[in-house]
Design an enzyme around this catalytic site. Structure first.
Site, mmCIF file in Angstrom:
data_model
loop_
_atom_site.group_PDB
_atom_site.id
_atom_site.type_symbol
_atom_site.label_atom_id
_atom_site.label_comp_id
_atom_site.label_asym_id
_atom_site.label_seq_id
_atom_site.Cartn_x
_atom_site.Cartn_y
_atom_site.Cartn_z
ATOM 1 N N CYS A 342 5.912 -10.381 4.030
ATOM 2 C CA CYS A 342 5.494 -9.774 5.250
ATOM 3 C C CYS A 342 5.132 -10.858 6.326
ATOM 4 O O CYS A 342 5.274 -10.347 7.636
ATOM 5 C CB CYS A 342 4.102 -8.903 4.752
ATOM 6 S SG CYS A 342 3.689 -8.708 3.038
ATOM 7 N N ARG A 371 6.447 -15.314 -7.746
ATOM 8 C CA ARG A 371 5.075 -15.262 -8.275
ATOM 9 C C ARG A 371 4.890 -15.835 -9.596
ATOM 10 O O ARG A 371 5.644 -15.379 -10.368
ATOM 11 C CB ARG A 371 4.928 -13.775 -8.230
ATOM 12 C CG ARG A 371 4.750 -13.223 -6.714
ATOM 13 C CD ARG A 371 4.615 -11.678 -6.727
ATOM 14 N NE ARG A 371 4.860 -11.132 -5.332
ATOM 15 C CZ ARG A 371 4.837 -9.882 -4.902
ATOM 16 N NH1 ARG A 371 4.440 -9.020 -6.033
ATOM 17 N NH2 ARG A 371 5.063 -9.375 -3.803
ATOM 18 N N GLN A 389 12.849 -8.283 -3.474
ATOM 19 C CA GLN A 389 12.088 -7.035 -3.397
ATOM 20 C C GLN A 389 13.046 -6.534 -2.183
ATOM 21 O O GLN A 389 13.568 -7.052 -1.403
ATOM 22 C CB GLN A 389 10.753 -7.450 -2.627
ATOM 23 C CG GLN A 389 9.906 -7.871 -3.534
ATOM 24 C CD GLN A 389 8.251 -7.699 -2.660
ATOM 25 O OE1 GLN A 389 8.301 -8.456 -1.584
ATOM 26 N NE2 GLN A 389 7.329 -7.088 -3.037
ATOM 27 N N ASP A 391 12.607 -4.987 0.464
ATOM 28 C CA ASP A 391 11.260 -4.853 1.229
ATOM 29 C C ASP A 391 11.626 -4.455 2.668
ATOM 30 O O ASP A 391 12.613 -4.072 3.099
ATOM 31 C CB ASP A 391 10.649 -6.188 1.731
ATOM 32 C CG ASP A 391 9.201 -6.344 1.559
ATOM 33 O OD1 ASP A 391 8.691 -5.184 1.798
ATOM 34 O OD2 ASP A 391 8.739 -7.538 1.560
ATOM 35 N N HIS A 393 9.324 -3.416 6.589
ATOM 36 C CA HIS A 393 7.887 -3.157 7.322
ATOM 37 C C HIS A 393 8.265 -2.255 8.568
ATOM 38 O O HIS A 393 9.152 -2.402 9.029
ATOM 39 C CB HIS A 393 7.480 -4.606 7.823
ATOM 40 C CG HIS A 393 6.906 -5.571 6.466
ATOM 41 N ND1 HIS A 393 7.891 -6.329 5.977
ATOM 42 C CD2 HIS A 393 5.829 -5.399 5.979
ATOM 43 C CE1 HIS A 393 6.996 -6.972 4.972
ATOM 44 N NE2 HIS A 393 6.047 -6.197 4.752
ATOM 45 N N LYS A 473 -2.085 4.097 -0.025
ATOM 46 C CA LYS A 473 -0.824 3.895 -0.406
ATOM 47 C C LYS A 473 -0.164 5.058 -1.478
ATOM 48 O O LYS A 473 -1.166 5.923 -1.921
ATOM 49 C CB LYS A 473 -0.293 2.832 -1.203
ATOM 50 C CG LYS A 473 -1.260 2.513 -2.442
ATOM 51 C CD LYS A 473 -0.833 1.536 -3.347
ATOM 52 C CE LYS A 473 -1.518 1.320 -4.754
ATOM 53 N NZ LYS A 473 -1.121 0.593 -5.578
ATOM 54 N N HIS A 519 4.058 -1.391 4.913
ATOM 55 C CA HIS A 519 4.964 -2.174 3.819
ATOM 56 C C HIS A 519 5.458 -1.164 2.797
ATOM 57 O O HIS A 519 5.000 -0.030 2.470
ATOM 58 C CB HIS A 519 4.008 -3.212 2.886
ATOM 59 C CG HIS A 519 3.097 -3.999 3.557
ATOM 60 N ND1 HIS A 519 3.490 -5.133 3.752
ATOM 61 C CD2 HIS A 519 1.788 -3.611 3.886
ATOM 62 C CE1 HIS A 519 2.485 -5.688 4.339
ATOM 63 N NE2 HIS A 519 1.347 -4.812 4.522
HETATM 64 ZN ZN LIG Z 1 4.916 -6.294 3.302
#
Ligand SMILES: [Zn+2]
Ligand SMILES: [Zn+2]
Length: 645
Positions: A342, A371, A389, A391, A393, A473, A519
């Site tokens: 992010c 992680r 990911q 991902d 945004h 979420k 996200h």
């Molecule tokens: Zn994010």
């Protein structure tokens, strides 16, 4: 002695003497059939044993909720009680050199941790199960005793049960409850089934190492897993599913199919993609990128490290540090391996002034993050330390939020469906106790999420208070062919990062405003998603995903040159093909291609060479009539097109 009024749901009230038990009340208030099904009772939010005296509940009127053996709560009690039963059997057989630790019920059964030098073997399992049966046949009661904490410590110290003593010392209450099953005493809150004759259907499943309290610095214990059910049919069904899951284990198939490997020298939890796995991943990535392009997303790439300060601004150092690795110094400045993408996307956003005219901005990235996970929880592709990911945004105005969520959901479900998943559970998580952002923002965003879900015609469950602190979420869990659930997609509204990074845009009014940031990840992590795909398809991927779509094989050396020519032609036309021109029997080659789960085999003999054709054999064993090389290439393309459009 004063009388106590007892009532069951939809039943009449009755008076009982204080020394009467819950079982006494249930015997009067329920039909015989219901009573025989009742294993414990609910009082308010608590569950109690049937043997509990009514006056010990401290109520004048008791509303009893019978817990039946076939309910989820009942099954949980049954399994937890079976854990005691197993511990007793283990102690009977292997005590007293063995120490007991803890034994809770879990999703599919129960476990109990033992400290014993000799490892448990499959032969031990049989002995333990037989010993358990003796207790079951004895119909021994679970007896509950409330004692002072000091007395309990003394009791377990005498027995040398140091794990129980350690647990007891951390309990704040003055009294604790002990449960006795024959000569086996355990520290436990209960409740349990009334006696061991309820525990007829059980099975020991496996043994695994487990650190005491999950901490690597503590002794390694042996965790014996088992399961229990209220009836034999359900156990059988469960054991069959377990057997099927074992065959589909992605670690086993990943190795057999040459998809991925993990090397001790490289490090645990770090995936090495082998050629076929890498190709599978490329296919998924290409499809994902194409779909995002079609849906007006733009692709980003960002680095794997950033200055430590970035993570201070983002708040990750405060809230997420236990999942992050140590920083490293570069030219005397501290840098950090990224746990999330992010902040990088925000940095790109902030690289220039943004106007409302650009909105919505939809940026996606296959971003690799790192992680920390404890060694003990790492598991093939499912729990890893470095993963990618899928991902994205989205930056938009508040009035665009609902449409954006709808678009994400739509894309999400279409992508999942292409991969063969059309069963899922959807969860909407709302504002937790600790949160940032205004109440109005939360309300409006939560409403937008709800409306988008409803517009897409999705049934969902609300998880009150389960949202992350920065926004509400939506989570989507997919179901695989064995009916197992896998958390994959998540869509989160964020009021926090735009604030922390002072993200803004110039609105229609010419003034600065804060955008809404979303996200989202659809597959979650590529590693995990591929793990789920392997298990879902048992390695036999659909044609569009199969890293190898066809394997060409000759019957004798005489057809080798022709096979080479066909192989090259098909490769040029985009068919993912392999060749097997070894001097082996055809049946042997076919068998190997079947084991490799390759969708099509092309068998070449003299007849095919003469007629310039290929004979096609399907993965199922079915033979198709000979066809030209060109027709085969078209067939492959057409079949993939049905799925990919
Ligand atoms: Zn994010
Ligand atoms: Zn217990």
């Amino acid at each position: 002695m004063s009388e106590i009024t007892v009532q069951v749901p939809e039943g009449e009230q009755k008076q009982f003497a204080g020394d009467a038990t819950v079982a006494d009340a249930i015997a009067e208030l329920l039909s015989n059939k219901q009573r025989k099904q009742t294993v414990a009772a609910g009082v308010g939010d608590d569950l109690v044993d049937l043997s509990v005296r009514l006056d010990s509940l401290g109520l004048e009127t008791v509303e009893l909720r019978p817990v039946t053996i076939s309910s989820d709560e009942g099954l949980d009690i049954l399994r937890h009680s079976t854990a005691h039963l197993m511990a007793k059997a283990v102690l009977d057989l292997y005590g007293p050199d063995l120490k007991v630790a803890i034994g809770p019920s879990i999703e599919d059964g129960f476990y109990y941790d033992f400290d014993r030098e000799t490892p448990f073997t499959p032969e031990d399992f049989e002995a333990i199960e037989a010993k358990m049966l003796e207790t079951v046949r004895g119909g021994i009661s679970f007896e509950r005793n409330v004692v002072s904490k000091a007395d309990a410590i003394e009791l377990f110290e005498k027995k040398g049960e140091q794990y129980k003593v350690e647990l007891l010392k951390e309990i704040e209450a003055d009294t604790v409850s002990l449960y006795q099953l024959g000569d086996f005493v355990d520290l436990c809150r209960g409740p349990h089934v009334p006696n061991s004759s309820w525990l007829q259907v059980y099975k020991l499943i496996k043994v695994a190492g487990a650190y005491w309290r999950g901490d690597e610095r503590n002794p390694m214990l042996q965790r014996l897993y088992g399961t229990a059910f209220a009836d034999k049919k359900k156990l059988k069904k469960y054991l069959n599913a377990l057997e099927e899951a074992k065959k589909r284990d992605h670690r086993k198939l990943g190795k057999e199919l040459g998809l991925f490997t993990i090397s001790d020298q490289v490090g645990p939890g770090l995936i090495l993609w082998q050629p076929k796995g890498a190709l599978l991943r490329k296919l998924i990535e290409d499809y994902w990128k194409d779909e995002h392009y079609k849906n007006d997303y733009e692709l980003l790439y960002t680095p794997h490290i950033a200055k430590l300060d970035l993570w201070k601004t983002s708040g990750h150092l405060d809230f997420y540090s236990e999942n992050m690795y140590s920083s490293m110094a570069i030219d005397n400045v501290q840098y950090q391996l990224k746990p999330m993408n992010c902040p990088f996307h925000i940095a790109i956003y902030k690289s220039q002034m943004r106007s409302y005219r650009e909105f919505p901005i939809r940026w996606c990235e296959l971003g690799t993050v790192y992680r920390y996970e404890r060694t003990g929880v790492l598991h093939g592709l499912m729990r890893v330390r470095g993963f990618t990911q899928d991902d994205a945004h989205i930056f938009c105005r508040p009035d665009q939020l609902e449409d954006e969520i709808f678009n994400i959901l739509d894309l999400n479900l279409n992508i999942l469906e292409t991969f063969g998943f059309d069963q899922y559970d959807v969860y909407l998580s709302t504002r937790p106790e600790k949160y940032v952002g205004s109440e109005e923002h939360w309300q409006k965003s939560t409403d937008a999420l709800k409306q988008a879900l409803e517009k897409r015609g999705l049934e969902y469950q609300v998880d009150p208070g389960e949202g992350v602190f920065y926004g509400p979420k939506i989570d989507i869990k997919i179901k695989d062919v064995l009916g197992r659930s896998w958390q994959c997609s998540t869509i989160q509204v964020d009021f926090n990062l735009p604030e922390r990074f002072e993200v803004s845009y110039i609105g229609e009014d010419g003034k600065e405003h804060q955008p809404i940031m979303i996200h989202r990840a659809l597959m979650g992590s590529l590693e995990r998603f591929i793990g789920v795909l392997i298990e879902n398809y048992a390695g036999a991927f659909p044609l569009w995903l199969a890293p190898v779509q066809a394997r060409i094989m000759n019957i004798t050396d005489a057809q080798s040159d022709y096979c080479e020519k066909v192989y090259q032609e098909l490769r040029q036309s985009g068919v993912r093909i392999e060749k097997d021109l070894r001097n082996e029997k055809l049946n042997y080659k076919i068998r190997e291609a079947q084991l490799a789960k390759i969708p099509y085999m092309l068998v070449i003999g003299d007849r095919e060479v003469e007629s310039d054709t290929v004979t096609v054999r399907e993965r199922s064993g079915k033979n198709l009539p000979p066809m030209s090389v060109e027709d085969f290439a078209t067939k492959i393309k057409d079949e993939c097109k049905v799925v990919l459009g």
